[in-house]
Design an enzyme around this catalytic site. Sequence first.
Site, PDB file in Angstrom:
ATOM      1  CE1 TYR A 132      12.578  32.353   1.752  1.00 45.17           C
ATOM      2  CE2 TYR A 132      12.464  29.958   1.839  1.00 45.17           C
ATOM      3  CZ  TYR A 132      12.352  31.142   1.126  1.00 45.17           C
ATOM      4  OH  TYR A 132      12.019  31.104  -0.199  1.00 45.17           O
ATOM      5  CE  LYS A 155      -0.326  -0.330   5.047  1.00 44.92           C
ATOM      6  NZ  LYS A 155      -1.105  -0.858   6.156  1.00 44.92           N
TER       7      LYS A 155
HETATM    8  C1  LIG Z   1      -0.281  -1.784   6.801  1.00 45.27           C
HETATM    9  C2  LIG Z   1      -0.825  -3.072   7.296  1.00 45.27           C
HETATM   10  C3  LIG Z   1       0.026  -4.173   7.515  1.00 45.27           C
HETATM   11  C4  LIG Z   1       1.539  -4.086   7.401  1.00 45.27           C
HETATM   12  O1  LIG Z   1       2.080  -3.512   8.596  1.00 45.27           O
HETATM   13  P1  LIG Z   1       3.652  -3.434   8.855  1.00 45.27           P
HETATM   14  O2  LIG Z   1       3.757  -3.034  10.271  1.00 45.27           O
HETATM   15  O3  LIG Z   1       4.205  -2.391   7.934  1.00 45.27           O
HETATM   16  O4  LIG Z   1       4.200  -4.785   8.585  1.00 45.27           O
HETATM   17  C5  LIG Z   1      -0.567  -5.374   7.858  1.00 45.27           C
HETATM   18  N1  LIG Z   1      -1.908  -5.492   7.996  1.00 45.27           N
HETATM   19  C6  LIG Z   1      -2.739  -4.443   7.826  1.00 45.27           C
HETATM   20  C7  LIG Z   1      -4.224  -4.631   8.004  1.00 45.27           C
HETATM   21  C8  LIG Z   1      -2.229  -3.201   7.480  1.00 45.27           C
HETATM   22  O5  LIG Z   1      -3.072  -2.162   7.324  1.00 45.27           O
END
Ligand SMILES: *Cc1c(COP(=O)(O)O)cnc(C)c1O
Length: 395
Positions: free
Chosen positions: A287, A56
Amino acid sequence: MLDNQKVKDLLRGDCDIYAWHSQRAWIEVNGSALSNNVKQLHKLLSPQTKLMAVVKADAYGHGANFVASVALEAGASWLGVATVPEGIQLRESGIVDSPILILGATHTSEQIRAIIEWNLQPTICTSQQALIFSTTLEILGISLPIPVHIKLDTGMSRLGAKWEEAAEFVQLVKSLPKLKVASIYSHLATSDSQDTIIMKQQQARFEAAITQLRIFGITSPCSHLANSAAMMGDSSLHYDMVRVGLAIYGLYPAPHLRNTVSLLPVMQLKARVTQVKTITASTGVSYNHTFIASHTMRIAVIGIGYADGIPRSLSNKIQVLIRGQKISQIGSITMDQMMLDVSSIPDIQVGEIVTLLGKDGQVEISAYEWADELNTISWEILCGFKHRLPRVVIM
Ligand SMILES: *Cc1c(COP(=O)(O)O)cnc(C)c1O
């Protein structure tokens, strides 16, 4: 291994790999490190347990198409995304067969239509959502049932049906002719903590829900609970699949998990020197002159700033690497540029490469350091880089 043509195809629309030498700043994505991490993590699993690569947020900023294809080659068999468009992007990049789970909620008929068209698999959290799916599939004239994944809330208080009501909820979903339960899962709230009490409570609730289902004659074809921290910390949380994000990118979710497996950071952040000058004592830099030279200094300008995702609140707080040396950033970070104190490298040249995150010689600067400075977590650092920075694959 990926050949150059494949790498180029994967980057299509992002940047031409052969043009990256002319970039002012870029992110290097190390394909061999990624492949190593997936293989190392896979070794922690029993042969029946599947590995879902969580890609994701454009694979935590690394470029989802490339990461997904390397992860699948290295042993992952599922992909996890947050949204429908993220799933479509992977299918468009040529990932035709691998199952893709949408971890976020979907409700609208447009989303449902896209899920069917692109062969994605939704998460179902409420009866209302299950009924919308069923009705929409009916209207669309879908004949075969589609796989759906039941999400239970066991203590995260985010998406998911109440774990105590798992049996009623799953029975309802199973009664709908167009839906086929492909897995039952939940998400842990405290898996990166050394205090395991809450995590164990969530695990007990998850197992209680599954036992309850069994009493009603329902066996889940697949159960999953673990994210990176949980899969690295406790094999009793593996079940039929683990959902791994951060660890495949080579970062440890917590310091106490460092001894479990040897991970290599996949991302490096680099920029080039665009101008070098000497300033005299009392000269203000950037700045609001938050930095004033106390003596004659050599300073370098680099072409990267907060519009690329470098948090401005790191101004005057970070170091970068040049020729294997640590160099201090000075003055406010601006939208597209920032300054460095290069007094220790007076002959530095325009065009020289500066490493903001990554390794140069024996020294390394990691996302953990930025996260600590900002009072946040390394996940947020990785996801923060903007698309103005080309992602360049190195193998
Ligand atoms: C993002 C997510 C993961 C992965 O989590 P990590 O800590 O990056 O391994 C696993 N399960 C769900 C439902 C997530 O939203």
